[in-house]
Design a protein around this motif. Structure first.
Motif, PDB file in Angstrom:
ATOM      1  N   SER A 125       0.955  -1.220  -0.038  1.00  0.00           N
ATOM      2  CA  SER A 125       0.165   0.055   0.164  1.00  0.00           C
ATOM      3  C   SER A 125       0.930   1.150  -0.102  1.00  0.00           C
ATOM      4  N   ALA A 126       0.296   2.315  -0.432  1.00  0.00           N
ATOM      5  CA  ALA A 126       1.080   3.382  -0.531  1.00  0.00           C
ATOM      6  C   ALA A 126       1.468   3.842   0.782  1.00  0.00           C
ATOM      7  N   GLY A 127       2.960   4.269   0.790  1.00  0.00           N
ATOM      8  CA  GLY A 127       3.596   4.674   1.827  1.00  0.00           C
ATOM      9  C   GLY A 127       4.304   3.630   2.828  1.00  0.00           C
ATOM     10  N   THR A 128       4.167   2.246   2.490  1.00  0.00           N
ATOM     11  CA  THR A 128       4.448   1.222   3.416  1.00  0.00           C
ATOM     12  C   THR A 128       5.790   1.234   3.205  1.00  0.00           C
ATOM     13  N   LEU A 129       6.650   0.965   1.968  1.00  0.00           N
ATOM     14  CA  LEU A 129       7.922   1.080   1.895  1.00  0.00           C
ATOM     15  C   LEU A 129       8.786   2.183   2.380  1.00  0.00           C
ATOM     16  N   GLN A 130       8.101   3.253   2.006  1.00  0.00           N
ATOM     17  CA  GLN A 130       8.562   4.567   2.376  1.00  0.00           C
ATOM     18  C   GLN A 130       8.917   4.703   3.885  1.00  0.00           C
ATOM     19  N   GLY A 131       7.795   4.135   4.535  1.00  0.00           N
ATOM     20  CA  GLY A 131       8.034   3.923   5.944  1.00  0.00           C
ATOM     21  C   GLY A 131       9.070   2.828   6.438  1.00  0.00           C
ATOM     22  N   LEU A 132       9.090   1.811   5.871  1.00  0.00           N
ATOM     23  CA  LEU A 132       9.995   1.020   6.366  1.00  0.00           C
ATOM     24  C   LEU A 132      11.322   1.216   5.862  1.00  0.00           C
ATOM     25  N   LEU A 133      11.623   2.149   4.873  1.00  0.00           N
ATOM     26  CA  LEU A 133      12.911   2.738   4.648  1.00  0.00           C
ATOM     27  C   LEU A 133      13.344   3.860   5.749  1.00  0.00           C
ATOM     28  N   GLY A 134      12.188   4.601   6.069  1.00  0.00           N
ATOM     29  CA  GLY A 134      12.471   5.634   7.121  1.00  0.00           C
ATOM     30  C   GLY A 134      12.869   4.907   8.301  1.00  0.00           C
ATOM     31  N   ALA A 135      12.373   3.709   8.780  1.00  0.00           N
ATOM     32  CA  ALA A 135      12.833   3.089  10.060  1.00  0.00           C
ATOM     33  C   ALA A 135      14.315   2.503   9.795  1.00  0.00           C
ATOM     34  N   ILE A 136      14.809   2.625   8.496  1.00  0.00           N
ATOM     35  CA  ILE A 136      16.366   2.284   8.286  1.00  0.00           C
ATOM     36  C   ILE A 136      17.215   3.434   8.169  1.00  0.00           C
ATOM     37  N   GLY A 137      16.524   4.666   7.770  1.00  0.00           N
ATOM     38  CA  GLY A 137      17.306   5.767   7.784  1.00  0.00           C
ATOM     39  C   GLY A 137      17.611   6.512   6.356  1.00  0.00           C
ATOM     40  N   GLN A 138      16.955   6.309   5.408  1.00  0.00           N
ATOM     41  CA  GLN A 138      16.952   6.479   3.967  1.00  0.00           C
ATOM     42  C   GLN A 138      15.810   6.788   3.463  1.00  0.00           C
ATOM     43  N   VAL A 139      14.774   7.758   3.340  1.00  0.00           N
ATOM     44  CA  VAL A 139      13.742   8.008   2.932  1.00  0.00           C
ATOM     45  C   VAL A 139      13.990   8.692   1.480  1.00  0.00           C
ATOM     46  N   PRO A 140      13.699   8.365   0.331  1.00  0.00           N
ATOM     47  CA  PRO A 140      13.878   8.980  -0.779  1.00  0.00           C
ATOM     48  C   PRO A 140      13.593  10.280  -0.905  1.00  0.00           C
ATOM     49  N   PHE A 141      14.423  11.347  -1.429  1.00  0.00           N
ATOM     50  CA  PHE A 141      14.207  12.686  -1.504  1.00  0.00           C
ATOM     51  C   PHE A 141      14.027  13.483  -0.293  1.00  0.00           C
ATOM     52  N   SER A 142      14.482  13.112   0.782  1.00  0.00           N
ATOM     53  CA  SER A 142      14.578  13.552   2.176  1.00  0.00           C
ATOM     54  C   SER A 142      15.835  13.231   2.801  1.00  0.00           C
ATOM     55  N   PRO A 143      16.880  13.915   2.173  1.00  0.00           N
ATOM     56  CA  PRO A 143      17.926  13.423   2.944  1.00  0.00           C
ATOM     57  C   PRO A 143      18.484  14.373   4.241  1.00  0.00           C
ATOM     58  N   PRO A 144      19.167  13.799   5.165  1.00  0.00           N
ATOM     59  CA  PRO A 144      19.346  14.498   6.375  1.00  0.00           C
ATOM     60  C   PRO A 144      20.065  16.007   6.346  1.00  0.00           C
ATOM     61  N   SER A 145      20.801  16.249   5.311  1.00  0.00           N
ATOM     62  CA  SER A 145      21.203  17.555   5.005  1.00  0.00           C
ATOM     63  C   SER A 145      21.574  17.869   3.383  1.00  0.00           C
ATOM     64  N   VAL A 146      21.991  19.017   3.179  1.00  0.00           N
ATOM     65  CA  VAL A 146      22.244  19.233   1.788  1.00  0.00           C
ATOM     66  C   VAL A 146      23.602  18.178   1.134  1.00  0.00           C
TER      67      VAL A 146
END
Length: 243
Positions: A125-146
């Motif tokens: 479902s939408a957002g599932t893989l994004q949420g799982l990636l967030g738990a690992i620390g790498q959400v696409p297009f949302s880096p921790p800094s420039v």
């Protein structure tokens, strides 16, 4: 940069036409000339080569012997395409050190796992893989800094390991595991099928022993749940995480 078009342009009002002193040179340098000076510095050649090799094969510093194999060719034309071709054809690029020289990034692990399992993102479902990636620390297009994300094993931690285990289990839960289920009751065959499925024909004795132990302990008639767990463990093995 033009905030409307997104294009860069020369703004004469912000340009300093005075004499500048840069890397031992003096002159009324333009931006292009500054770039030319930097890219023609010997230290720049070594830095570029070492960074590209570190990204593709295994981490090295500018003074590493492997860097010397590419510096002369790159310094002649500053052509990154030619440099990349030289690296891909170098014997060290297919060495054991290169095969296990890098830890995959979370997104690389996800994409690699999807490919070897023959999956797309459709089952989720939408957002599932994004949420799982967030738990690992790498959400696409949302880096921790420039500066973006770190590299190699920067992301590994106890929390990230738990997140990656959850991701691997979710992928194994929707994969076609018929080969493993048909071998239920035959742990060695299940382990071989799991490793073949995830593209790991050769693993360490320790990894194979862990998989075999799991297959033995989960032996039952249906095979469905053990199969998912065995593939999950294969996906989180050191061999799958390494480049």
């Amino acid at each position: 940069m033009d905030t409307v078009s997104g294009q860069f342009f020369f703004n004469s009002y912000d340009y300093d036409s005075g004499v500048k002193h840069f890397l031992g040179r003096s002159g009324r340098f333009t931006g292009e000339e500054i770039v030319h000076i930097v890219t023609h510095e010997p230290s720049s050649h070594r830095w570029v080569v070492s960074r590209l090799w570190s990204w593709l094969a295994y981490p090295v510093g500018p003074g590493d012997p492997i860097v010397q194999d590419f510096v002369h060719g790159y310094a002649k034309d500053l052509n990154v395409t030619n440099l990349l071709a030289a690296m891909l054809h170098h014997p060290a690029f297919i060495s054991g050190q290169a095969r296990q020289g890098l830890v995959k990034q979370p997104i690389e692990l996800l994409v690699g796992a999807l490919r070897v399992l023959g999956l797309t993102t459709a089952p989720f479902s939408a957002g599932t893989l994004q949420g799982l990636l967030g738990a690992i620390g790498q959400v696409p297009f949302s880096p921790p800094s420039v500066g973006g994300w770190g590299w190699n094993e920067y992301w590994q931690s106890t929390g990230a390991a738990a997140g990656y285990l959850q991701l691997a289990n979710a992928l194994a839960g929707v994969a076609n595991l018929t080969a493993l289920e048909n071998s239920d009751g035959h742990p060695a065959s299940q382990v071989t099928a799991a490793l073949a499925l995830v593209g790991l024909p050769n693993v360490s004795h320790r990894t194979r022993a862990a998989l075999t132990s799991l297959a033995v302990s989960l032996r039952q008639s249906s095979g469905a749940w053990p199969a998912q767990q065995i593939v999950t463990l294969a996906l989180v093995s050191p061999e799958f995480a390494m480049n």
